[in-house]
Design an enzyme around this catalytic site. Structure first.
Site, short mmCIF file in Angstrom:
data_model
loop_
_atom_site.label_atom_id
_atom_site.label_comp_id
_atom_site.label_asym_id
_atom_site.label_seq_id
_atom_site.Cartn_x
_atom_site.Cartn_y
_atom_site.Cartn_z
N HIS A 16 0.83 -1.20 0.00
CA HIS A 16 0.00 0.00 0.00
C HIS A 16 0.86 1.25 0.00
O HIS A 16 2.05 1.23 0.34
CB HIS A 16 -0.93 0.01 1.21
N GLU A 101 -1.43 -7.39 7.89
CA GLU A 101 -0.08 -7.15 8.38
C GLU A 101 0.21 -8.03 9.59
O GLU A 101 -0.71 -8.56 10.23
CB GLU A 101 0.09 -5.67 8.73
#
Length: 232
Positions: A16, A101
């Site tokens: 990202h 994550e």
């Protein structure tokens, strides 16, 4: 000389774009931090160069996308694929916690220096500094736990791509996620324990590429160089 691996499916690792915590270096796991304006520009700029018909990431050749559920990853997907591309890959995307994550637990929002200092004060890590790849995170995930969930995704990808090792059908896969988890994925892709020292960098908004050697699903590899001409 013909490319001996032409047509072999690829796996694209998309990190990202930049967030405020990316800039400061704070560990960002479950915290839902949005992209900065610069972060949005990073992704949009990448999209304009590498995504589209005949380009490196060709929507017509994508068979599946795994997307982290965090806002910063979802927004990256929206910026990377325009409306026409999204129509082409409709029904192929999967938003899943499996590619979230690393769970940082007690270390969420901290810097590496702060984590190491706090552990040292408690009498930990006397022989060496804390290393996430070996020690994991207190109240978060261990390296083994991260490996296990990534291995399940890798098994799915190999099942998806296995029948198309010679380009019989477009079978590229895209992962849109985060810095630590994508580097961990790359290690597991080639069968390395996360504790293996393999320094890697993946900038915000950047794209990494994995594939296979010799058209064989049991020979996973890094794809170190990509022909910027795109179409294979």
């Amino acid at each position: 000389m013909p490319d001996k691996d032409a047509g072999t499916p690829r796996v694209f690792l998309v990190r990202h774009g930049e967030t405020e915590w990316t800039i400061s270096g704070r560990y960002t796991g479950r915290s839902d931090i949005p992209l900065t304006p610069d972060g949005e520009h990073q992704v949009s700029s990448s999209a304009g160069v590498i995504v589209g018909p005949g380009r490196i990431i060709d929507p017509s050749k994508i068979t599946h996308l795994f997307i982290s559920p965090r806002t910063r990853a979802r927004r990256t997907y929206e910026l990377l694929f325009d409306e026409s591309a999204q129509k082409m890959i409709e029904g192929k995307s999967e938003t899943t916690e499996d590619i979230r994550e690393w769970e940082y637990g007690a270390y969420e929002g901290l810097l590496t220096a702060h984590i190491r200092a706090a552990r040292k004060e408690r009498g930990l890590d006397k022989e060496r500094p804390w290393n996430i790849w070996v020690d994991g995170c207190e109240e978060g995930e261990s390296a083994d736990e991260v490996s296990n969930r990534l291995d399940s995704i890798i098994a799915k990808i190999r099942e998806i791509q296995g029948p198309y090792m010679h380009g019989e059908k477009g079978a590229d896969v895209v992962l849109i996620a985060h810095g630590h988890i994508l580097r961990a994925f790359a290690k597991r892709w080639i069968g390395f324990p996360l504790s293996t020292s393999l320094p890697m960098m993946l900038e915000p908004g950047a794209v990494g590429v994995l594939s296979y050697e010799h058209h064989k699903v049991d020979e996973p590899a890094f794809l170190l160089g990509v022909n910027m001409g795109g179409s294979r």
